[in-house]
Design an enzyme around this catalytic site. Structure first.
Site, PDB file in Angstrom:
ATOM      1  N   GLY A 380       0.829  -1.208   0.000  1.00 23.77           N
ATOM      2  CA  GLY A 380       0.000   0.000   0.000  1.00 23.77           C
ATOM      3  C   GLY A 380       0.853   1.244   0.000  1.00 23.77           C
ATOM      4  O   GLY A 380       2.074   1.162   0.133  1.00 23.77           O
ATOM      5  N   PRO A 381       0.212   2.401  -0.181  1.00 24.03           N
ATOM      6  CA  PRO A 381       0.955   3.661  -0.232  1.00 24.03           C
ATOM      7  C   PRO A 381       1.689   3.941   1.094  1.00 24.03           C
ATOM      8  O   PRO A 381       1.371   3.315   2.109  1.00 24.03           O
ATOM      9  CB  PRO A 381      -0.129   4.717  -0.465  1.00 24.03           C
ATOM     10  CG  PRO A 381      -1.395   3.981  -0.690  1.00 24.03           C
ATOM     11  CD  PRO A 381      -1.231   2.580  -0.286  1.00 24.03           C
ATOM     12  N   PRO A 382       2.641   4.870   1.095  1.00 22.02           N
ATOM     13  CA  PRO A 382       3.365   5.173   2.326  1.00 22.02           C
ATOM     14  C   PRO A 382       2.435   5.767   3.381  1.00 22.02           C
ATOM     15  O   PRO A 382       1.472   6.445   3.044  1.00 22.02           O
ATOM     16  CB  PRO A 382       4.391   6.224   1.892  1.00 22.02           C
ATOM     17  CG  PRO A 382       4.363   6.267   0.418  1.00 22.02           C
ATOM     18  CD  PRO A 382       3.087   5.678  -0.050  1.00 22.02           C
ATOM     19  N   GLY A 383       2.757   5.489   4.631  1.00 29.14           N
ATOM     20  CA  GLY A 383       2.034   6.130   5.722  1.00 29.14           C
ATOM     21  C   GLY A 383       0.651   5.584   5.992  1.00 29.14           C
ATOM     22  O   GLY A 383      -0.159   6.240   6.622  1.00 29.14           O
ATOM     23  N   VAL A 384       0.344   4.363   5.530  1.00 27.78           N
ATOM     24  CA  VAL A 384      -0.973   3.814   5.832  1.00 27.78           C
ATOM     25  C   VAL A 384      -0.918   2.828   7.000  1.00 27.78           C
ATOM     26  O   VAL A 384      -1.899   2.177   7.317  1.00 27.78           O
ATOM     27  CB  VAL A 384      -1.612   3.103   4.624  1.00 27.78           C
ATOM     28  CG1 VAL A 384      -1.969   4.098   3.556  1.00 27.78           C
ATOM     29  CG2 VAL A 384      -0.694   2.045   4.077  1.00 27.78           C
ATOM     30  N   GLY A 385       0.246   2.730   7.631  1.00 27.08           N
ATOM     31  CA  GLY A 385       0.321   1.921   8.835  1.00 27.08           C
ATOM     32  C   GLY A 385       0.840   0.515   8.640  1.00 27.08           C
ATOM     33  O   GLY A 385       0.615  -0.344   9.478  1.00 27.08           O
ATOM     34  N   THR A 387       4.063  -0.602   8.611  1.00 26.46           N
ATOM     35  CA  THR A 387       5.092  -0.878   9.607  1.00 26.46           C
ATOM     36  C   THR A 387       4.470  -0.995  10.987  1.00 26.46           C
ATOM     37  O   THR A 387       4.831  -1.854  11.793  1.00 26.46           O
ATOM     38  CB  THR A 387       6.109   0.270   9.635  1.00 26.46           C
ATOM     39  OG1 THR A 387       6.436   0.610   8.305  1.00 26.46           O
ATOM     40  CG2 THR A 387       7.348  -0.118  10.379  1.00 26.46           C
ATOM     41  N   SER A 731      -5.795   3.313 -18.567  1.00 26.51           N
ATOM     42  CA  SER A 731      -7.033   3.732 -17.927  1.00 26.51           C
ATOM     43  C   SER A 731      -7.423   5.169 -18.225  1.00 26.51           C
ATOM     44  O   SER A 731      -8.458   5.634 -17.782  1.00 26.51           O
ATOM     45  CB  SER A 731      -6.949   3.502 -16.422  1.00 26.51           C
ATOM     46  OG  SER A 731      -6.060   4.415 -15.860  1.00 26.51           O
ATOM     47  N   LYS A 774      -8.303   5.088  -6.581  1.00 25.94           N
ATOM     48  CA  LYS A 774      -8.691   6.180  -7.467  1.00 25.94           C
ATOM     49  C   LYS A 774      -9.922   6.891  -6.923  1.00 25.94           C
ATOM     50  O   LYS A 774      -9.999   8.125  -6.936  1.00 25.94           O
ATOM     51  CB  LYS A 774      -9.010   5.627  -8.866  1.00 25.94           C
ATOM     52  CG  LYS A 774      -7.766   5.207  -9.632  1.00 25.94           C
ATOM     53  CD  LYS A 774      -8.177   4.572 -10.940  1.00 25.94           C
ATOM     54  CE  LYS A 774      -6.960   4.197 -11.765  1.00 25.94           C
ATOM     55  NZ  LYS A 774      -7.333   3.463 -12.971  1.00 25.94           N
TER      56      LYS A 774
END
Ligand code: ADP
Length: 843
Positions: A380-385, A387, A731, A774
């Site tokens: 997933g994208p950075p900073g979504v928890g 770690t 897309s 999106k």
């Protein structure tokens, strides 16, 4: 003595203050350096210099450098030896120090001290003549006459006598023999005094003898004493090969040509206690047999090595690591699924699907104690928890946690270690991690597996495969350790931003769990439940001192951050905490204009007073602290001209909204594309134009002069702004069609519509990926209607309820439907020109 030619040493020399060894010209001595001035000399002079001259230093014997830089310098011995540093070895064991190999050149006397710090620098006078010896020894000798000639002859003979008593097959002895015949006789006292067994005091006497005559006089008795001693020894002991070895044992601080004759044959092991302690540790480390065997072998080697040898430190480091590794130390798992659920819920808001899967995973592991199974990989994208979930898993299991960052690792020795033959070799990150956590069953988080590189130094992914494979990893062999370590108890978890760049073989071993970005509302919740309390605590603040209302959080999210996760939100909250911490600490002045306190304070004037608590962060305070907003809602502003449409794109950092702009000018039907596009995107553009040309009549599209072919006499330019980001993928098809339809028809696209979907030449709309990200991006940007391919309908199920409520979804099977939904009041020529879109889902 310096006046008659020869090589000159520099008149200013940095001085090495030696406590133990005495360096004589013509010999090479190893010095261990650990006091401040000497360390500075090495680091600032020897290691920085590039010229040969910078490797020449003066060695002053018999002086201890004080323990601290600031301490006064003791009086220095007046004569020293200028020498060339031929080798510098640094080590951290047992404390930081350097070991220097210095070859003596000539005597000097200190004329004056120039500076004492950071190392001693002195003006010196050269005392010995220094020249390249090309003359054979005998010639030099015949040139001498009188008493000196006599002395030098005697000395030479004594040296030959000593040699005669020694075994020529020993290399040191043979070398001594060669030197004796090739060196000029005046150098013999220095060289011989450093080769035979002499005390430091005796060497100092030789050093202090500046006149050659005196030097011979001082050195001769030492030589004869040695001969007498040897004679005595030979009488009492029958020299057998064993004794021979002892007689010629290597001595600590051995001298050039490398060895010193140790005629007493006594054992000079000084670190005996130390190795005994180490041996105990080796036996106590509970390691498997194979490792124990290797350790004992190394230990045996270590005992035979002089401490000053660079290899000693290497071997010692190796053994220290072996002893420290958690061969059989582990923590006990304390898994209680119910407690785990509570803990995961307490630590993390939302991400229900992920939490559910993690609990399943843990439950299975509890029932089936074996660890074999897929490795979880959070994508997933950075900073979504990602770690942070990994850390929680370790906590629920009661295990140690260790994060191994793999981003940019492109050398397999990073994973597997360097062989010990390399200088500066070390174990890989896995073994290092085990050493750090000190148990053999930690949770290892392999962060950013999608950013592994590849290089000439081998493929780190292959090494990682070995680590992760349950069939192999019970005998993982790090190159540095060179014995197997059992990794089967380690719980591995991986994280990545995208699966696209994870090496396929690695991906095959992993179970991918998608962690999509958050919605605005989820972010507000996360901020208030977790981020704000955490940040307050980190900055030493309490909720009684700082209050951030929900509206402010919403403001931060929409105007100061644009991200899929919550990392920059966390940073912004941190910035607010810092600003408030300053105010609180200052006990600042309360004035009417103070924006940090919206409630107008009762007190006024210059009197200093503590700020009113809690400090509430409102819009004005927010602007004060964070500066002007970084992002404004731009969607509606930009859709004010025909020829602009809003698309949705997916990137490893989450979903993005993407504008497509088109313009036309007179020309001959050329299509220009700009904005860093990949091939697939270019094809989509051509497809879109072909389709529009085919259907121009139906849709009443016209070219610039009103003709039926939109391309006739017209050039078209399509641009995808945000040119720094490379865009590719199919897309954008529907967006390009909509944008061009708007351009050719001169009508505006609805300002609150965003769309995604692949197109075919016949005008069908095909499904695309990354729908959830999106849609979240569209929601972030304030879009009201999203046009999607019909076959993506199933993806809508994953959306949070509030997004469903806020957005109007149009599921389109063909381009007709797309155009109809994208323009207010439908699009001329489509099946239903005036009615509202045909398929509106509000699931
Ligand atoms: P990642 O590894 O995905 O890049 P991190 O685990 O480093 O992200 O998360 C960044 C920060 O956001 C951490 O402080 C984490 O606690 C917090 N965070 C992310 N998602 C959540 C969530 N759902 N609930 C609570 N805190 C979260």
């Amino acid at each position: 003595m310096t006046s008659d030619g020869g090589i000159k040493i520099p008149s200013r020399l940095p001085l090495l203050l030696s406590h133990e060894g005495v360096l004589l010209p013509g010999s090479t001595v190893r010095f261990s350096v650990d006091s401040p001035r000497n360390m500075h000399l090495v680091s600032q002079r020897l290691l920085r210099g590039t010229s040969l001259k910078s490797t020449i230093i003066g060695v002053i014997p018999n002086t201890r450098d004080p323990e601290h830089d600031t301490d006064d310098l003791p009086t220095l011995h007046k004569i020293g030896t200028a020498g060339i540093a031929v080798q510098v070895v640094g080590s951290n064991w047992p404390k930081p120090h350097y070991s220097l190999l210095i070859t003596g050149l000539c005597r000097f006397s200190v004329s004056s001290l120039l500076k004492e710090r950071p190392f001693v620098l002195a003006e010196v006078e050269q005392l010995d003549k220094l020249e390249q010896y090309t003359t054979p020894a005998t010639e030099g000798a015949t040139a001498e006459d009188g008493e000196l000639g006599e002395l030098s002859k005697k000395f030479y003979q004594a040296a030959v006598q000593l040699l005669g008593m020694l075994d020529m097959s020993v290399p040191v002895v043979a070398k001594f023999r060669r030197l004796l015949d090739s060196l000029p006789r005046e150098t013999l006292p220095d060289v011989v005094a450093s080769m035979i067994r002499t005390s430091n005091k005796e060497k100092l006497q030789v050093l202090d003898a500046v006149s050659l005559e005196e030097r011979f006089k001082k050195a001769l008795p030492m030589l004869t004493k040695q001969i007498e001693g040897l004679k005595l020894l030979q009488k009492t002991r029958k020299i057998n090969p064993d004794n021979e070895k002892r007689v010629l044992s290597v001595r600590k601080g051995g001298v050039f040509p490398g060895r010193q004759f140790n005629l007493d044959g006594e054992d000079e092991e000084e670190d005996g206690d130390d190795t005994v302690a180490l041996e105990k540790k080796v036996h106590g480390a509970n390691m498997p047999d194979a490792a124990l065997r290797v350790c004992l072998k190394e230990l045996k080697r270590l005992k035979k090595m002089p401490q000053s040898m660079p290899e000693y430190a290497l071997t010692r480091n190796y053994l220290d690591l072996m002893v420290e590794l958690p061969w059989s130390k582990s923590t006990k798992d304390c898994l209680d699924i119910r407690a785990a659920r509570t803990l995961l819920d307490n630590d993390h808001y939302a991400m229900d699907k992920l939490k559910r899967r993690v609990l399943e995973y843990l439950a299975v592991r509890q029932l089936k104690t074996s660890l074999k199974g897929p490795i979880l990989c959070f994508v997933g994208p950075p900073g979504v928890g990602k770690t942070s979930v990994g850390r929680s898993i370790a906590r629920t299991l009661g295990r140690e946690f260790h994060r191994i960052a793999l981003g940019g690792v492109c050398d397999q020795s990073d994973i597997r270690g360097h062989r010990r033959t390399y200088v500066g070799s070390m174990p890989g990150r896995i073994i290092n991690g085990l050493k750090t956590v000190g148990v053999n069953n930690p949770v290892f988080l392999l962060d950013e597996v999608d950013k592994l590189g590849k290089s000439l130094q081998g493929d780190p992914a292959a090494a990682l495969l070995e680590v992760l494979d349950p069939e192999q990893n019970h005998s993982f062999t790090d190159h540095y350790l060179n014995v197997a370590f059992d990794l089967s108890q380690v719980l591995f978890i991986a994280t990545a931003n995208t699966t696209a760049t994870i090496p396929p073989a690695l991906l095959d071993r992993m179970e991918v769990l998608q962690v999509p970005g958050y919605t605005q509302e989820e972010r507000v919740e996360i901020a208030h439940r977790h981020l704000i309390p955490n940040q307050l605590e980190q900055h030493g603040l309490t909720p009684q001192q700082l209050h951030i209302p929900q509206e402010t959080t919403q403001d931060i999210i929409s105007r100061y951050t644009r991200e899929a996760g919550v990392r920059s939100l966390e940073r912004k909250i941190g910035a607010i905490c810092r600003a408030v911490a300053v105010k609180v600490a200052e006990g600042h002045r309360v004035t009417k204009t103070e924006s940090l306190i919206p409630e107008s304070p009762t007190e006024q004037g210059d009197k200093a007073a503590p700020p009113e608590m809690p400090i509430v962060i409102d819009h004005i305070a927010l602007k004060d602290i964070l500066g002007p907003p970084l992002f404004e809602m731009e969607v509606s502003e930009r859709l004010t001209l025909p020829g602009v449409a809003l698309g949705l794109a997916w990137t490893p950092l989450g979903g993005e909204i993407m504008f497509v702009e088109a313009s036309r000018m007179e020309g001959d039907g050329q299509l220009t594309l700009t904005g860093q596009l990949g091939d697939v995107m270019k094809e989509s553009a051509h497809l879109a134009i072909s389709w529009l040309r085919t259907n121009a009549k139906t849709y009443q599209l016209a070219n610039m002069v009103g003709g039926p072919d939109p391309l006739e006499g017209t050039d078209i330019h399509l641009h995808f702004p945000a040119g720094a980001v490379t865009k590719d993928g199919p897309s954008a098809g529907v967006t390009i069609v909509t944008c061009l339809a708007s351009l050719f028809s001169g009508r505006l696209v609805r300002s609150d519509v965003a769309m995604t979907g692949e197109i075919t030449l016949r005008g069908l709309v095909l499904p695309v990926g990354g729908i959830k990200d999106k849609i979240l991006a569209a929601h972030r940007a304030g879009v009201k209607r999203v046009i999607l391919p019909k076959r993506n309908e199933k993806d809508l199920e994953e959306l949070p309820a509030n997004v469903h409520v806020d957005l109007d979804f149009v599921l389109a099977g063909n381009l007709d439907e797309v155009l109809n939904a994208a323009f207010d009041g439908g699009f001329p020529g489509t099946a239903s020109t005036h009615t509202h879109p045909q398929l509106t889902s509000k699931l």
